[in-house]
Design an enzyme around this catalytic site. Structure first.
Site, mmCIF file in Angstrom:
data_model
loop_
_atom_site.group_PDB
_atom_site.id
_atom_site.type_symbol
_atom_site.label_atom_id
_atom_site.label_comp_id
_atom_site.label_asym_id
_atom_site.label_seq_id
_atom_site.Cartn_x
_atom_site.Cartn_y
_atom_site.Cartn_z
ATOM 1 N N LYS A 123 -29.176 9.874 -9.258
ATOM 2 C CA LYS A 123 -29.490 8.857 -8.254
ATOM 3 C C LYS A 123 -29.977 9.465 -6.949
ATOM 4 O O LYS A 123 -30.330 8.746 -6.015
ATOM 5 C CB LYS A 123 -28.267 7.994 -7.990
ATOM 6 C CG LYS A 123 -28.018 6.992 -9.096
ATOM 7 C CD LYS A 123 -27.098 5.905 -8.631
ATOM 8 C CE LYS A 123 -27.243 4.674 -9.506
ATOM 9 N NZ LYS A 123 -26.450 3.566 -9.051
ATOM 10 N N SER B 71 -20.173 6.264 1.559
ATOM 11 C CA SER B 71 -21.397 6.378 2.382
ATOM 12 C C SER B 71 -21.462 5.322 3.474
ATOM 13 O O SER B 71 -22.283 5.428 4.385
ATOM 14 C CB SER B 71 -22.637 6.240 1.489
ATOM 15 O OG SER B 71 -22.541 7.034 0.345
ATOM 16 N N ARG C 226 -14.791 8.082 -6.607
ATOM 17 C CA ARG C 226 -15.181 6.764 -7.115
ATOM 18 C C ARG C 226 -14.279 6.349 -8.276
ATOM 19 O O ARG C 226 -13.930 7.184 -9.110
ATOM 20 C CB ARG C 226 -16.617 6.793 -7.638
ATOM 21 C CG ARG C 226 -17.648 7.289 -6.641
ATOM 22 C CD ARG C 226 -18.962 7.523 -7.370
ATOM 23 N NE ARG C 226 -20.032 7.992 -6.504
ATOM 24 C CZ ARG C 226 -20.289 9.276 -6.270
ATOM 25 N NH1 ARG C 226 -19.534 10.222 -6.783
ATOM 26 N NH2 ARG C 226 -21.298 9.621 -5.504
ATOM 27 N N CYS D 222 -10.546 11.093 24.442
ATOM 28 C CA CYS D 222 -11.496 11.796 23.564
ATOM 29 C C CYS D 222 -12.816 11.902 24.304
ATOM 30 O O CYS D 222 -13.507 10.895 24.511
ATOM 31 C CB CYS D 222 -11.668 11.026 22.255
ATOM 32 S SG CYS D 222 -13.025 11.632 21.243
ATOM 33 N N GLU E 228 0.865 -1.190 0.000
ATOM 34 C CA GLU E 228 0.000 0.000 0.000
ATOM 35 C C GLU E 228 0.898 1.235 0.000
ATOM 36 O O GLU E 228 1.806 1.340 0.814
ATOM 37 C CB GLU E 228 -0.906 -0.038 1.242
ATOM 38 C CG GLU E 228 -1.621 1.257 1.551
ATOM 39 C CD GLU E 228 -2.456 1.827 0.399
ATOM 40 O OE1 GLU E 228 -3.282 1.082 -0.143
ATOM 41 O OE2 GLU E 228 -2.237 3.006 0.042
ATOM 42 N N CYS F 224 -15.896 17.936 18.361
ATOM 43 C CA CYS F 224 -14.754 18.867 18.289
ATOM 44 C C CYS F 224 -13.740 18.419 17.250
ATOM 45 O O CYS F 224 -12.758 19.117 17.005
ATOM 46 C CB CYS F 224 -14.115 19.059 19.659
ATOM 47 S SG CYS F 224 -12.844 17.848 20.065
ATOM 48 N N HIS G 265 -25.215 -2.252 0.758
ATOM 49 C CA HIS G 265 -26.327 -2.250 -0.200
ATOM 50 C C HIS G 265 -26.987 -3.631 -0.258
ATOM 51 O O HIS G 265 -26.304 -4.662 -0.179
ATOM 52 C CB HIS G 265 -25.824 -1.869 -1.594
ATOM 53 C CG HIS G 265 -25.461 -0.421 -1.704
ATOM 54 N ND1 HIS G 265 -26.399 0.574 -1.802
ATOM 55 C CD2 HIS G 265 -24.255 0.206 -1.726
ATOM 56 C CE1 HIS G 265 -25.797 1.750 -1.880
ATOM 57 N NE2 HIS G 265 -24.495 1.558 -1.831
ATOM 58 N N CYS H 46 -15.532 13.645 23.401
ATOM 59 C CA CYS H 46 -16.735 13.591 22.553
ATOM 60 C C CYS H 46 -17.192 12.140 22.357
ATOM 61 O O CYS H 46 -18.372 11.831 22.406
ATOM 62 C CB CYS H 46 -16.470 14.195 21.188
ATOM 63 S SG CYS H 46 -15.911 15.886 21.198
ATOM 64 N N SER I 58 -19.242 1.966 -6.439
ATOM 65 C CA SER I 58 -20.316 1.447 -5.590
ATOM 66 C C SER I 58 -21.102 0.392 -6.368
ATOM 67 O O SER I 58 -21.326 0.588 -7.574
ATOM 68 C CB SER I 58 -21.236 2.596 -5.182
ATOM 69 O OG SER I 58 -22.118 2.170 -4.197
HETATM 70 C C1 LIG Z 1 -18.415 8.776 -2.728
HETATM 71 C C2 LIG Z 1 -18.457 7.279 -2.665
HETATM 72 C C3 LIG Z 1 -19.525 6.621 -2.059
HETATM 73 C C4 LIG Z 1 -19.560 5.229 -2.007
HETATM 74 N N1 LIG Z 1 -20.536 4.610 -1.290
HETATM 75 C C5 LIG Z 1 -20.538 3.268 -1.185
HETATM 76 C C6 LIG Z 1 -21.477 2.612 -0.361
HETATM 77 O O1 LIG Z 1 -22.228 3.240 0.354
HETATM 78 N N2 LIG Z 1 -21.498 1.260 -0.359
HETATM 79 C C7 LIG Z 1 -20.666 0.527 -1.130
HETATM 80 O O2 LIG Z 1 -20.789 -0.691 -1.131
HETATM 81 N N3 LIG Z 1 -19.705 1.113 -1.868
HETATM 82 C C8 LIG Z 1 -19.615 2.462 -1.891
HETATM 83 N N4 LIG Z 1 -18.659 3.090 -2.606
HETATM 84 C C9 LIG Z 1 -17.683 2.287 -3.325
HETATM 85 C C10 LIG Z 1 -16.575 1.800 -2.397
HETATM 86 O O3 LIG Z 1 -16.157 2.804 -1.510
HETATM 87 C C11 LIG Z 1 -15.415 1.365 -3.266
HETATM 88 O O4 LIG Z 1 -15.889 0.515 -4.271
HETATM 89 C C12 LIG Z 1 -14.363 0.618 -2.471
HETATM 90 O O5 LIG Z 1 -13.957 1.357 -1.353
HETATM 91 C C13 LIG Z 1 -13.186 0.344 -3.390
HETATM 92 O O6 LIG Z 1 -12.203 -0.316 -2.652
HETATM 93 P P1 LIG Z 1 -10.821 -0.628 -3.334
HETATM 94 O O7 LIG Z 1 -10.062 -1.445 -2.378
HETATM 95 O O8 LIG Z 1 -11.054 -1.168 -4.705
HETATM 96 O O9 LIG Z 1 -10.146 0.807 -3.595
HETATM 97 P P2 LIG Z 1 -9.470 1.838 -2.568
HETATM 98 O O10 LIG Z 1 -10.125 1.861 -1.267
HETATM 99 O O11 LIG Z 1 -9.353 3.127 -3.293
HETATM 100 O O12 LIG Z 1 -8.036 1.211 -2.349
HETATM 101 C C14 LIG Z 1 -7.058 1.216 -3.348
HETATM 102 C C15 LIG Z 1 -5.726 1.375 -2.662
HETATM 103 O O13 LIG Z 1 -4.686 1.197 -3.623
HETATM 104 C C16 LIG Z 1 -3.613 2.028 -3.232
HETATM 105 N N5 LIG Z 1 -2.739 2.228 -4.382
HETATM 106 C C17 LIG Z 1 -3.017 2.877 -5.525
HETATM 107 N N6 LIG Z 1 -1.938 2.864 -6.334
HETATM 108 C C18 LIG Z 1 -0.966 2.187 -5.696
HETATM 109 C C19 LIG Z 1 0.379 1.846 -6.003
HETATM 110 N N7 LIG Z 1 0.956 2.230 -7.162
HETATM 111 N N8 LIG Z 1 1.113 1.135 -5.111
HETATM 112 C C20 LIG Z 1 0.565 0.742 -3.922
HETATM 113 N N9 LIG Z 1 -0.716 1.060 -3.570
HETATM 114 C C21 LIG Z 1 -1.467 1.761 -4.441
HETATM 115 C C22 LIG Z 1 -4.320 3.314 -2.792
HETATM 116 O O14 LIG Z 1 -3.494 4.123 -1.979
HETATM 117 C C23 LIG Z 1 -5.533 2.763 -2.071
HETATM 118 O O15 LIG Z 1 -5.320 2.658 -0.669
HETATM 119 C C24 LIG Z 1 -18.554 4.483 -2.634
HETATM 120 C C25 LIG Z 1 -17.462 5.139 -3.221
HETATM 121 C C26 LIG Z 1 -17.384 6.523 -3.183
HETATM 122 C C27 LIG Z 1 -16.162 7.199 -3.686
#
Ligand SMILES: Cc1cc2nc3c(=O)[nH]c(=O)nc-3n(C[C@H](O)[C@H](O)[C@H](O)COP(=O)(O)OP(=O)(O)OC[C@H]3O[C@@H](n4cnc5c(N)ncnc54)[C@H](O)[C@@H]3O)c2cc1C
Length: 477
Positions: free
Chosen positions: A249, A45, A309, A398, A31, A435, A49, A400, A336
């Site tokens: 949405k 959020s 996203r 903390c 990471e 806070c 779902h 709060c 999402s």
């Molecule tokens: C506004 C918003 C609302 C959402 N609401 C929901 C919800 O309510 N319910 C739901 O089910 N889903 C929701 N989602 C979707 C959900 O948050 C994501 O699909 C999910 O968190 C994606 O996880 P991930 O592990 O794929 O990506 P991430 O959490 O982005 O993790 C990817 C990781 O890769 C690391 N990385 C990138 N490049 C490199 C590199 N070169 N070397 C090493 N590490 C690297 C990054 O630092 C990061 O930590 C939402 C997303 C957003 C943005």
């Protein structure tokens, strides 16, 4: 030589590392940031779902519905804050009835349990603060809320205890294939592995391009939020969505797993991982949310934040082995419901890795359950016992969120110790209250410094470079 390198420590990467820890597999997660769960996985959020939204027969639909079930199971086992509140998608005009019916039909096709369309009387009993213009809703019994960052860190911690490895501050800069295995080039040296899994979120296209021809592009879509004071939490019992229509949405109003109320998100295309809040975006969120719950008083907001996203030019999630590069797997385009889907995606990728030749013998060190002490939720007897066992539980740091020194020190002693103020917040909830760390921040800094032996000036607020203490203004006498 590692068996598997996972790139990215979001919920997808951490779920996969945990799923792999069931087996005697040499797996390392890399990471680039100083903590897991620091990308989209910390700024969303937090909704579990139900699964009526994705098109039937897509990976999204399959993983969402299975992930929903697994999410409650895993959160129970690993003591992650999570609540099955149910959810409603509200219709405000008879014209929206067909959209609600479509969602219901899709849900039935996706085999979502506990769905029904409810009319105004039942809806008002469920949500007394809902606008009087709300006419009917799709109710989903299995909708809920979870602490997304704790879902990531709990799985990463359990995986590390079970023998997995996490390398933080490790950025992947190149990948090449050499004599039947991969060489993953990072800022901290090369890692050799038989399999590589790309779970890099909004950067998953960048990682993919390091080793395979261009197949997909990630588009960054920002969503902005209000996080409200816990005194407002009674305004929503379930997750309240607005009926999707030609305008979009809609905006959700929901309780959070920590007892706040969350309002948002909008959707705006941005360049890169741009998490700034804008006046226009927040004004839109406010205006739309008041349509659902007119009593929200936005002066009771305690924080704004936004998440980005990983939208893509693909209609579905991309999960599986590369057609061009055997042994390289993508978990990409995970927008999402990616949080909800992540545990199901992880199980499927483990299956695929097994089919590709990874030996999956049971790991006797696998951590199936864990318990976290949370002073705020203890009764008087439990508090007395916690203080007797460890006097640090008698000091509230903390105010709060009623977080004790004992809880912070315990988190710092677990595998994957938090090394920033916000990482401690994501483990223990210190600084999450009204806070926002104004009072407890300096004390948490001192505790991190004392326990981990890091000078206070080297501890960031969150990501590397976000330092709080910049220098000495007065030498101690
Ligand atoms: C506004 C918003 C609302 C959402 N609401 C929901 C919800 O309510 N319910 C739901 O089910 N889903 C929701 N989602 C979707 C959900 O948050 C994501 O699909 C999910 O968190 C994606 O996880 P991930 O592990 O794929 O990506 P991430 O959490 O982005 O993790 C990817 C990781 O890769 C690391 N990385 C990138 N490049 C490199 C590199 N070169 N070397 C090493 N590490 C690297 C990054 O630092 C990061 O930590 C939402 C997303 C957003 C943005």
């Amino acid at each position: 030589m590692e068996d598997v390198v996972i790139i990215g420590g979001g919920v997808c990467g951490c779920s996969l590392l945990y799923a792999l820890s069931r087996y005697k597999v040499r797996a390392v997660l890399v990471e680039k940031e100083n903590d897991v769960g620091d990308g989209a996985s910390k700024a969303n959020s937090g909704i579990v779902h139900a699964g009526y939204d994705p098109e039937p027969n897509t990976l999204m639909a399959k993983y969402n519905v299975e992930g929903n079930r697994l999410m409650y199971e895993l959160c129970g086992a690993l003591d992650v804050p999570c609540k099955k509140t149910g959810s409603v998608v509200v219709g405000f005009s008879e014209g929206e009835r067909k959209n609600i019916q479509e969602l219901y039909d899709r849900g039935i096709a996706n085999k979502v349990p506990g769905l029904k369309i409810i009319e105004q009387d039942e809806l008002r009993r469920l949500e007394p603060h809902l606008s009087k213009t709300a006419l009917f809703a799709l109710y989903a019994e299995t909708g809920g809320v979870v602490s997304p960052w704790e879902f990531a860190s709990a799985q990463a911690e359990a995986a590390v205890t079970g023998g997995g490895e996490v390398q933080l501050d490790t950025e992947v800069r190149g990948i090449r294939k050499e004599a039947g295995h991969f060489v993953v080039e990072t800022n901290r040296g090369n890692i050799e592995a038989r399999f590589v899994v790309n779970a890099a979120g909004v950067y998953s296209d960048v990682i993919s391009r390091m080793i395979e021809p261009l197949h997909f592009t990630i588009h960054h879509k920002r969503g902005q939020y209000y996080l409200m004071d816990p005194v407002t939490s009674s305004l929503a019992n379930t997750v309240i969505f607005q009926c999707p229509n030609e305008k979009g949405k809609g905006i959700l109003v929901a309780p959070t797993a920590h007892g706040n109320l969350i309002v948002g998100p909008d959707s705006e295309t941005v360049k890169g991982d741009n998490r700034a809040n804008t006046a226009a975006g927040l004004a839109f969120v406010r205006e739309m949310a008041l349509k659902s719950v007119p009593e929200i008083n936005f002066s009771q907001s305690i924080r704004n934040f936004s998440g980005v996203r990983a939208d893509s030019d693909m209609k579905d999630f991309l999960v599986g082995e590369s057609k061009d590069v055997p042994g390289f797997f993508n978990i990409a385009g995970i927008k999402s419901p990616g949080l909800t889907s992540s545990p199901a995606i992880a199980l499927d990728v483990v299956r695929m890795l097994g089919e590709a030749g990874l030996v999956l013998d049971a790991n006797p060190k696998f951590v199936a359950t864990r318990r976290v002490k949370r002073f705020k939720h203890m009764n008087a007897e439990e508090r007395r016992k916690a203080v007797a066992e460890n006097p640090l539980y008698a000091t509230i740091i903390c105010r709060c969120e009623t977080v004790t020194e004992g809880e912070i020190v315990d988190a710092l002693k677990r595998p994957l110790p938090p090394r920033s103020l916000d990482a401690v917040k994501r483990r223990c909830s210190s600084g999450m209250g009204r806070c926002q760390g104004g009072f407890c921040g300096p004390r948490v800094l001192e505790i991190i410094s004392r326990e981990l032996g890091i000078p206070v000036g080297d501890i960031p607020q969150d990501r590397a470079g976000m330092y709080i203490v910049s220098g000495v203004t007065k030498e101690p006498k």
